[in-house]
Design a protein around this motif. Structure first.
Motif, mmCIF file in Angstrom:
data_model
loop_
_atom_site.group_PDB
_atom_site.id
_atom_site.type_symbol
_atom_site.label_atom_id
_atom_site.label_comp_id
_atom_site.label_asym_id
_atom_site.label_seq_id
_atom_site.Cartn_x
_atom_site.Cartn_y
_atom_site.Cartn_z
ATOM 1 N N ARG A 14 0.783 -1.087 0.106
ATOM 2 C CA ARG A 14 -0.095 0.222 -0.017
ATOM 3 C C ARG A 14 0.872 1.210 0.130
ATOM 4 N N VAL A 15 0.997 2.072 -1.050
ATOM 5 C CA VAL A 15 1.787 2.954 -1.221
ATOM 6 C C VAL A 15 1.228 4.381 -1.671
ATOM 7 N N GLY A 16 1.475 5.408 -0.928
ATOM 8 C CA GLY A 16 0.892 6.826 -1.109
ATOM 9 C C GLY A 16 1.661 7.255 -1.934
ATOM 10 N N LEU A 17 1.129 8.087 -2.843
ATOM 11 C CA LEU A 17 1.908 9.166 -3.915
ATOM 12 C C LEU A 17 1.707 10.480 -3.580
ATOM 13 N N TYR A 18 2.408 11.155 -2.761
ATOM 14 C CA TYR A 18 2.519 12.483 -2.234
ATOM 15 C C TYR A 18 3.320 13.467 -3.054
ATOM 16 N N GLY A 19 2.932 14.144 -4.282
ATOM 17 C CA GLY A 19 3.499 14.991 -5.057
ATOM 18 C C GLY A 19 3.499 16.270 -5.013
ATOM 19 N N GLY A 20 4.537 17.192 -5.395
ATOM 20 C CA GLY A 20 4.488 18.558 -5.225
ATOM 21 C C GLY A 20 5.704 19.246 -5.492
ATOM 22 N N SER A 21 5.907 20.453 -5.801
ATOM 23 C CA SER A 21 7.092 21.118 -6.060
ATOM 24 C C SER A 21 7.945 21.215 -4.882
ATOM 25 N N PHE A 22 7.087 21.400 -3.591
ATOM 26 C CA PHE A 22 7.813 21.557 -2.588
ATOM 27 C C PHE A 22 8.849 22.677 -2.175
ATOM 28 N N ASN A 23 8.397 23.948 -2.599
ATOM 29 C CA ASN A 23 9.383 24.908 -2.837
ATOM 30 C C ASN A 23 8.787 26.069 -1.850
ATOM 31 N N PRO A 24 9.460 25.985 -0.297
ATOM 32 C CA PRO A 24 10.185 24.823 0.124
ATOM 33 C C PRO A 24 9.297 24.023 0.873
ATOM 34 N N PRO A 25 9.797 22.745 1.141
ATOM 35 C CA PRO A 25 8.939 21.911 2.088
ATOM 36 C C PRO A 25 8.723 22.352 3.453
ATOM 37 N N HIS A 26 8.043 21.947 4.398
ATOM 38 C CA HIS A 26 7.769 22.408 5.521
ATOM 39 C C HIS A 26 7.011 21.319 6.272
ATOM 40 N N ARG A 27 6.727 21.716 7.848
ATOM 41 C CA ARG A 27 6.326 20.988 8.852
ATOM 42 C C ARG A 27 4.799 20.566 8.230
ATOM 43 N N GLY A 28 4.062 21.459 7.497
ATOM 44 C CA GLY A 28 2.852 21.271 7.092
ATOM 45 C C GLY A 28 2.807 20.117 6.173
ATOM 46 N N HIS A 29 3.841 19.850 5.251
ATOM 47 C CA HIS A 29 4.005 18.863 4.436
ATOM 48 C C HIS A 29 4.168 17.606 5.088
ATOM 49 N N ALA A 30 4.876 17.697 5.918
ATOM 50 C CA ALA A 30 5.520 16.283 6.628
ATOM 51 C C ALA A 30 3.856 15.721 7.496
ATOM 52 N N HIS A 31 3.386 16.850 7.985
ATOM 53 C CA HIS A 31 2.045 16.497 8.733
ATOM 54 C C HIS A 31 1.128 15.807 7.815
ATOM 55 N N VAL A 32 0.874 16.080 6.528
ATOM 56 C CA VAL A 32 0.057 15.714 5.671
ATOM 57 C C VAL A 32 0.738 14.225 5.346
ATOM 58 N N ALA A 33 1.679 13.915 5.192
ATOM 59 C CA ALA A 33 2.397 12.580 4.744
ATOM 60 C C ALA A 33 2.220 11.730 6.019
ATOM 61 N N HIS A 34 2.451 11.983 7.356
ATOM 62 C CA HIS A 34 2.425 11.317 8.461
ATOM 63 C C HIS A 34 1.008 10.935 8.575
ATOM 64 N N LEU A 35 0.170 11.814 8.767
ATOM 65 C CA LEU A 35 -1.121 11.467 8.678
ATOM 66 C C LEU A 35 -1.669 10.561 7.955
ATOM 67 N N ALA A 36 -1.579 10.374 6.650
ATOM 68 C CA ALA A 36 -1.882 9.669 5.589
ATOM 69 C C ALA A 36 -1.093 8.319 5.745
ATOM 70 N N LEU A 37 0.007 8.243 6.296
ATOM 71 C CA LEU A 37 0.609 7.032 6.653
ATOM 72 C C LEU A 37 -0.250 6.212 7.744
ATOM 73 N N GLN A 38 -0.746 6.868 8.712
ATOM 74 C CA GLN A 38 -1.272 6.486 10.018
ATOM 75 C C GLN A 38 -2.778 6.027 9.545
ATOM 76 N N ARG A 39 -3.647 7.017 8.911
ATOM 77 C CA ARG A 39 -5.241 6.751 8.830
ATOM 78 C C ARG A 39 -5.152 5.568 7.680
ATOM 79 N N LEU A 40 -4.290 5.616 6.876
ATOM 80 C CA LEU A 40 -4.509 4.855 5.555
ATOM 81 C C LEU A 40 -3.941 3.509 5.888
#
Length: 201
Positions: A14-40
Motif C-alpha cells: 500500500r503506497v501513498g503518492l504524495y507529489g508537489g514542487s515542495f518549494n520549500p518543504p515544511h512541517r505542514g507537508h510532513a504532517h500530511v504525509a504522516h497523517l496519511a501513513l497512519q490513517r490509511l
C-alpha cells in the motif's frame, strides 16, 4: 529506452503518492504525509518531488536536486521515500504518472495523497476524472481549505465515492473511484508564505 528504476515494492504493498514542487518543504507537508501513513495504514509514502506544477509559474523554482535535498530534511519517517520519479519517467501531469505506475506495478495498491487546497482545484488538473477512476484519493485537510474542498466540483462529481474517515484503512484496497477526507490538527504553514517571508528577510 529503459524504464527508470522505481522505489522497491512488493505485490500488495500500500503506497501513498504524495507529489508537489515542495518549494520549500515544511512541517505542514510532513504532517500530511504522516497523517496519511497512519490513517490509511500505508506501507510506504513516496514524496514525489515534481519538475514543476503545470498550473503555476516555474519562475524562481529551484532545481529538482536542491528540492530533493530539502525534502529529505523534513520527511523523517522510516516508511517515507523521497524521489524525483516524475523527472526520470518524463511525466509532467499526474494522470500520466498514475497510468505509468499502474502499468509498471499493477500489483501495488497506490493511493494519491493530496491536500484539501489541491482537492478544491482538482477539476483544473488534466484528466482529473480519469485520475479519480484510476487510483483511490486521500484528501488531507489544510488550513482555510476545508469548505472549498468539500464544496468543490471534484467532491460533487464523486460524492457517491466518498468513504467515511473511520474507514481510512480500507481505502487502498477499494476499486476507484473512492476518496476520503481526513481531518486532524492543521499546521498553519504554506510554501508561498515561507517564500514571501524569505524575500522580506
Amino acid at each position: 529506452m529503459t524504464t527508470p528504476r522505481l522505489p522497491a515494492t512488493l505485490p500488495g504493498m500500500r503506497v501513498g503518492l504524495y507529489g508537489g514542487s515542495f518549494n520549500p518543504p515544511h512541517r505542514g507537508h510532513a504532517h500530511v504525509a504522516h497523517l496519511a501513513l497512519q490513517r490509511l495504514r500505508l506501507d510506504r509514502i513516496w514524496w514525489l518531488v515534481t519538475p514543476g506544477n503545470p498550473l503555476k509559474s516555474a519562475d524562481g523554482l529551484p532545481d529538482v536536486d536542491r528540492r530533493l535535498a530539502a525534502v529529505r530534511k523534513v520527511a523523517h519517517h522510516p516508511r517515507a521515500i523521497v524521489t524525483d520519479l516524475e523527472s526520470r519517467l518524463g511525466t509532467r501531469y499526474t494522470i500520466d504518472l498514475v497510468r505509468r505506475l499502474k502499468t509498471l506495478r499493477p500489483a501495488v495498491r497506490f493511493v494519491l495523497v493530496i491536500g484539501a487546497d489541491n482537492w478544491a482545484t482538482f477539476h483544473r488538473w488534466g484528466g482529473w476524472r480519469e485520475i479519480a477512476r484510476t487510483v483511490p484519493i486521500a484528501v488531507v485537510d489544510r488550513p482555510g481549505a476545508t469548505f472549498a474542498a468539500l464544496a468543490s466540483p471534484a467532491a460533487r462529481a464523486f460524492a457517491q465515492a466518498r468513504i467515511s474517515e473511520r474507514d481510512g484503512g480500507l481505502l487502498p484496497d477499494l476499486s476507484p473511484p473512492a476518496w476520503i477526507f481526513i481531518a486532524g490538527i492543521k499546521v498553519p504553514l504554506s510554501s508561498s508564505q515561507l517564500r514571501r517571508s524569505a524575500t522580506r528577510g
